[in-house]
Design an enzyme around this catalytic site. Sequence first.
Site, PDB file in Angstrom:
ATOM      1  N   CYS A  65      78.563 -13.188   8.938  1.00 45.60           N
ATOM      2  CA  CYS A  65      79.887 -13.563   8.869  1.00 45.60           C
ATOM      3  C   CYS A  65      80.606 -12.921   9.820  1.00 45.60           C
ATOM      4  CB  CYS A  65      80.377 -13.135   7.511  1.00 45.60           C
ATOM      5  SG  CYS A  65      79.671 -14.091   5.992  1.00 45.60           S
ATOM      6  N   GLU A  66      80.736 -11.949  10.630  1.00 50.29           N
ATOM      7  CA  GLU A  66      81.433 -11.717  11.526  1.00 50.29           C
ATOM      8  C   GLU A  66      81.363 -12.328  12.754  1.00 50.29           C
ATOM      9  OE1 GLU A  66      80.440  -7.398  12.551  1.00 50.29           O
ATOM     10  OE2 GLU A  66      81.717  -6.859  10.670  1.00 50.29           O
TER      11      GLU A  66
ATOM     12  N   HIS B 213     108.172   2.852   4.305  1.00 45.24           N
ATOM     13  CA  HIS B 213     108.438   1.373   4.536  1.00 45.24           C
ATOM     14  C   HIS B 213     109.072   0.911   5.836  1.00 45.24           C
ATOM     15  CE1 HIS B 213     110.217  -2.319   2.832  1.00 45.24           C
ATOM     16  NE2 HIS B 213     111.186  -1.946   3.642  1.00 45.24           N
TER      17      HIS B 213
END
Length: 496
Positions: A193-194, A457
């Site tokens: 998949c990589e 944040h």
Amino acid sequence: MSIEKYDLVVLGSGPAGFSAAMRAIDFNKSVCIIEASHLGGAGIMNGALTSKAMWELSRDFSIASSVMRGYRASGLNVDYNKVQQTILQAAKQKQLQMLSQIETYSQPSVTCGNITLKYGWGKFIDSHTVEVISNDKIEQVKGDNFIIATGSRPRPMPDVEIDNERIIDSEGIMGLKEFPERMIIIGSGIIGCEYATIFSNYSQTEVHLLDRQHKVIPYEDDDLSSFVGRNLESNGVIIHHTANLRTIRKRPDFLEVVLDYQDGHSTVLEVDVAIVAIGRIPNLDNIGLENVGINTTNRGYLDINEVCATDNFQSCNIFAAGDVSGHAQLYSVAELQGRYIVEALYGNSEYPLDYSNMATLMFFKPEVAAVGLNEKACQKRGIPYKVATYSNSLVNRAIAMRATDGFVKIIVSDDGKDTILGMRAAGPQASTLITSIAYQITQHGTLKDIRQNVHPHPSISEGIQECLRVFEGKSIYKPKAFPDLIKLETWKPEEV
């Protein structure tokens, strides 16, 4: 023939062998590293570093070619040979760093240990002697202790001959001269998949992925497998689910690939290159295990105990680390084992080896990270659990990055203790997010231990914060308002 003598002899210079050798320096030991091929092993060349360098470059190209962010790059093109050169530069940079350190510690010193690097094939003659065979000579070295860290190689596929031209494995990718027009990747695990992600990112190759199961990454939970498969397909990869390779026929100008499907029909494809990516096997051939009475397991690995010693009374001074040990084939596991062996030999190990917090990084689009148990593992073990999932599309930093495809998924025990069992993360910075939960797993942390942590944040890690709040019904955004983006589920053995 004079025979050199060392405190520690290490077969292999990959992450296990190199980390062990460097840790032995700290204990003022003399070390000999024997390397048969590339310094750094598959951790550097034809493996972790080169493949990740290729992924990083492909991701950059994919982002640059995107037209969804309000800008469009003009005149964008890619040259495979120049990409290769950049990747090799990355590998050489790390190899030269390793070699520089070896040279720094190559001379005897009263304040620290020393290292000798020998290129050649190491083979045990007895439990205290290894023969080193190189192109120009054969010599012997003796050691008080030995570490087998010879790594692994791509698993061959029955009836498929790797010719390193049109049919290749992961070690042959750097040998390609150009982007193939059409490619099939055989194997839908992490490696397959990589590479499907990498080549589809460049948009130069029609990529086919052979998946014998109904979903890629089949050992992961269905939600993660479906997420990865869906994104591969949206990136242009053609996935052939429930398919088996019957044969590959070599034609003058292409490969003819015959696939047989579970429902009985067959498909014939024409491709230019086939990549075999069906896992890796340990490098233990012809290193003289029979001369020291060491046998391999049914799976072909070495059987090691809690301190990584080979299970053999004749050779209690022979240890094993890395891919040959039968544990997860991860750089971090190899490095941990290599260091641990040396600490157990020459120092005081402060803690036992713990593999429960070994995170796996999957370089897809977007990247995926995993640590600890998933739902399948919990159910197999009969562990009652609660699982919360929180989408990146609710995380301000992900929204600002325009990279909302992904999620955080955390599993805790449902036994009144709320012990952190595992986590899966997909999306930007997933490889960094996983570290905080890996630490909690090591410390047997609970929701109570980490719920007071305040994340900065805007940050991607706020997704972890909100996911943890979901368990207690305290998240800012609620599952009732966003049932597709926030989920909380439970499982108990008796419910099956």
